[in-house]
Design a protein around this motif. Structure first.
Motif, PDB file in Angstrom:
ATOM      1  N   GLU A   1      78.517  42.780  40.840  1.00 54.55           N
ATOM      2  CA  GLU A   1      77.155  42.993  41.338  1.00 54.55           C
ATOM      3  C   GLU A   1      76.185  43.084  40.169  1.00 54.55           C
ATOM      4  O   GLU A   1      76.566  43.489  39.074  1.00 54.55           O
ATOM      5  CB  GLU A   1      77.078  44.285  42.154  1.00 54.55           C
ATOM      6  CG  GLU A   1      77.870  44.234  43.431  1.00 54.55           C
ATOM      7  CD  GLU A   1      77.763  45.515  44.221  1.00 54.55           C
ATOM      8  OE1 GLU A   1      77.636  45.408  45.445  1.00 54.55           O
ATOM      9  OE2 GLU A   1      77.796  46.608  43.630  1.00 54.55           O
ATOM     10  N   GLY A   2      74.955  42.715  40.423  1.00 53.19           N
ATOM     11  CA  GLY A   2      73.913  42.803  39.411  1.00 53.19           C
ATOM     12  C   GLY A   2      72.851  43.797  39.835  1.00 53.19           C
ATOM     13  O   GLY A   2      72.475  43.860  41.011  1.00 53.19           O
ATOM     14  N   TYR A   3      72.371  44.569  38.877  1.00 51.02           N
ATOM     15  CA  TYR A   3      71.367  45.592  39.136  1.00 51.02           C
ATOM     16  C   TYR A   3      70.229  45.475  38.135  1.00 51.02           C
ATOM     17  O   TYR A   3      70.433  45.083  36.991  1.00 51.02           O
ATOM     18  CB  TYR A   3      71.974  46.995  39.015  1.00 51.02           C
ATOM     19  CG  TYR A   3      72.964  47.300  40.100  1.00 51.02           C
ATOM     20  CD1 TYR A   3      72.562  47.881  41.289  1.00 51.02           C
ATOM     21  CD2 TYR A   3      74.311  46.989  39.947  1.00 51.02           C
ATOM     22  CE1 TYR A   3      73.470  48.154  42.291  1.00 51.02           C
ATOM     23  CE2 TYR A   3      75.225  47.257  40.937  1.00 51.02           C
ATOM     24  CZ  TYR A   3      74.797  47.840  42.111  1.00 51.02           C
ATOM     25  OH  TYR A   3      75.700  48.095  43.100  1.00 51.02           O
ATOM     26  N   LEU A   4      69.064  45.856  38.578  1.00 44.56           N
ATOM     27  CA  LEU A   4      67.892  45.962  37.717  1.00 44.56           C
ATOM     28  C   LEU A   4      67.552  47.442  37.646  1.00 44.56           C
ATOM     29  O   LEU A   4      67.407  48.102  38.681  1.00 44.56           O
ATOM     30  CB  LEU A   4      66.724  45.174  38.307  1.00 44.56           C
ATOM     31  CG  LEU A   4      65.421  45.209  37.534  1.00 44.56           C
ATOM     32  CD1 LEU A   4      65.599  44.539  36.171  1.00 44.56           C
ATOM     33  CD2 LEU A   4      64.325  44.516  38.314  1.00 44.56           C
ATOM     34  N   ILE A   5      67.472  47.976  36.422  1.00 46.36           N
ATOM     35  CA  ILE A   5      67.154  49.393  36.247  1.00 46.36           C
ATOM     36  C   ILE A   5      65.796  49.499  35.573  1.00 46.36           C
ATOM     37  O   ILE A   5      65.604  49.024  34.454  1.00 46.36           O
ATOM     38  CB  ILE A   5      68.233  50.104  35.418  1.00 46.36           C
ATOM     39  CG1 ILE A   5      69.581  49.967  36.109  1.00 46.36           C
ATOM     40  CG2 ILE A   5      67.875  51.575  35.216  1.00 46.36           C
ATOM     41  CD1 ILE A   5      70.755  50.470  35.308  1.00 46.36           C
ATOM     42  N   GLU A   6      64.867  50.102  36.299  1.00 46.15           N
ATOM     43  CA  GLU A   6      63.503  50.303  35.794  1.00 46.15           C
ATOM     44  C   GLU A   6      63.046  51.706  36.145  1.00 46.15           C
ATOM     45  O   GLU A   6      63.123  52.110  37.314  1.00 46.15           O
ATOM     46  CB  GLU A   6      62.531  49.312  36.428  1.00 46.15           C
ATOM     47  CG  GLU A   6      62.710  47.883  36.007  1.00 46.15           C
ATOM     48  CD  GLU A   6      61.682  46.979  36.669  1.00 46.15           C
ATOM     49  OE1 GLU A   6      61.056  46.201  35.951  1.00 46.15           O
ATOM     50  OE2 GLU A   6      61.520  47.060  37.902  1.00 46.15           O
ATOM     51  N   ASN A   7      62.586  52.447  35.157  1.00 44.04           N
ATOM     52  CA  ASN A   7      62.034  53.788  35.374  1.00 44.04           C
ATOM     53  C   ASN A   7      62.982  54.668  36.189  1.00 44.04           C
ATOM     54  O   ASN A   7      62.584  55.299  37.159  1.00 44.04           O
ATOM     55  CB  ASN A   7      60.676  53.714  36.069  1.00 44.04           C
ATOM     56  CG  ASN A   7      59.684  52.884  35.295  1.00 44.04           C
ATOM     57  OD1 ASN A   7      59.672  52.907  34.068  1.00 44.04           O
ATOM     58  ND2 ASN A   7      58.877  52.122  35.998  1.00 44.04           N
TER      59      ASN A   7
ATOM     60  N   ILE B   1      70.388  43.556  42.943  1.00 42.56           N
ATOM     61  CA  ILE B   1      69.704  42.261  43.010  1.00 42.56           C
ATOM     62  C   ILE B   1      70.614  41.094  43.384  1.00 42.56           C
ATOM     63  O   ILE B   1      70.136  40.089  43.880  1.00 42.56           O
ATOM     64  CB  ILE B   1      68.957  41.956  41.700  1.00 42.56           C
ATOM     65  CG1 ILE B   1      69.891  41.970  40.506  1.00 42.56           C
ATOM     66  CG2 ILE B   1      67.817  42.925  41.516  1.00 42.56           C
ATOM     67  CD1 ILE B   1      69.240  41.481  39.231  1.00 42.56           C
ATOM     68  N   PHE B   2      71.923  41.200  43.135  1.00 41.90           N
ATOM     69  CA  PHE B   2      72.822  40.134  43.579  1.00 41.90           C
ATOM     70  C   PHE B   2      74.250  40.638  43.714  1.00 41.90           C
ATOM     71  O   PHE B   2      74.618  41.678  43.166  1.00 41.90           O
ATOM     72  CB  PHE B   2      72.786  38.909  42.657  1.00 41.90           C
ATOM     73  CG  PHE B   2      73.384  39.107  41.289  1.00 41.90           C
ATOM     74  CD1 PHE B   2      74.752  39.115  41.093  1.00 41.90           C
ATOM     75  CD2 PHE B   2      72.564  39.262  40.181  1.00 41.90           C
ATOM     76  CE1 PHE B   2      75.303  39.289  39.828  1.00 41.90           C
ATOM     77  CE2 PHE B   2      73.096  39.427  38.916  1.00 41.90           C
ATOM     78  CZ  PHE B   2      74.471  39.446  38.738  1.00 41.90           C
ATOM     79  N   THR B   3      75.054  39.882  44.465  1.00 47.55           N
ATOM     80  CA  THR B   3      76.490  40.105  44.576  1.00 47.55           C
ATOM     81  C   THR B   3      77.182  38.763  44.383  1.00 47.55           C
ATOM     82  O   THR B   3      76.772  37.762  44.972  1.00 47.55           O
ATOM     83  CB  THR B   3      76.877  40.688  45.955  1.00 47.55           C
ATOM     84  OG1 THR B   3      76.174  41.914  46.157  1.00 47.55           O
ATOM     85  CG2 THR B   3      78.379  40.946  46.047  1.00 47.55           C
ATOM     86  N   ASP B   4      78.209  38.735  43.529  1.00 44.41           N
ATOM     87  CA  ASP B   4      79.013  37.529  43.305  1.00 44.41           C
ATOM     88  C   ASP B   4      80.286  37.617  44.137  1.00 44.41           C
ATOM     89  O   ASP B   4      80.918  38.677  44.203  1.00 44.41           O
ATOM     90  CB  ASP B   4      79.397  37.391  41.828  1.00 44.41           C
ATOM     91  CG  ASP B   4      78.223  36.990  40.957  1.00 44.41           C
ATOM     92  OD1 ASP B   4      77.221  36.483  41.488  1.00 44.41           O
ATOM     93  OD2 ASP B   4      78.317  37.181  39.733  1.00 44.41           O
TER      94      ASP B   4
ATOM     95  N   VAL C   1      67.049  39.352  45.855  1.00 41.12           N
ATOM     96  CA  VAL C   1      65.646  39.251  45.440  1.00 41.12           C
ATOM     97  C   VAL C   1      65.431  37.846  44.878  1.00 41.12           C
ATOM     98  O   VAL C   1      66.389  37.119  44.632  1.00 41.12           O
ATOM     99  CB  VAL C   1      65.264  40.307  44.370  1.00 41.12           C
ATOM    100  CG1 VAL C   1      65.446  41.713  44.898  1.00 41.12           C
ATOM    101  CG2 VAL C   1      66.052  40.116  43.110  1.00 41.12           C
ATOM    102  N   ASP C   2      64.206  37.475  44.664  1.00 38.28           N
ATOM    103  CA  ASP C   2      63.877  36.164  44.105  1.00 38.28           C
ATOM    104  C   ASP C   2      64.311  36.116  42.634  1.00 38.28           C
ATOM    105  O   ASP C   2      63.773  36.858  41.809  1.00 38.28           O
ATOM    106  CB  ASP C   2      62.377  35.915  44.231  1.00 38.28           C
ATOM    107  CG  ASP C   2      61.938  34.596  43.619  1.00 38.28           C
ATOM    108  OD1 ASP C   2      62.810  33.733  43.348  1.00 38.28           O
ATOM    109  OD2 ASP C   2      60.729  34.421  43.410  1.00 38.28           O
TER     110      ASP C   2
END
Length: 65
Positions: free
Chosen positions: A12-18, A24-27, A41-42
């Motif tokens: 899985e992919g994650y975006l970490i902000e604040n 954001i995705f799963t493979d 997400v886009d």
């Protein structure tokens, strides 16, 4: 008879902000060897360097004795 195509998530992919984590995705890896990515997400709105990738398993961890 055709073999049914099945897949399991492996990453899985994650975006970490604040201090906020956004999935954001799963493979998925399919039983025919193919790998696909399901974007939640886009992808054009992201920078690759901002993505944190983690392994994923549907197996529950076992307690080590």
């Amino acid at each position: 008879m055709l073999k049914q195509k099945t897949g399991v998530p492996f990453q899985e992919g994650y975006l970490i902000e604040n201090a906020t984590e956004t999935h954001i995705f799963t493979d998925y890896l399919w039983n025919n060897g193919e790998m696909t990515r399901l974007w939640l997400v886009d992808p054009e709105s992201l920078t690759v360097e901002d993505i944190v990738t983690r392994p994923f398993s549907v197996l529950t961890p076992t307690k080590e004795d």
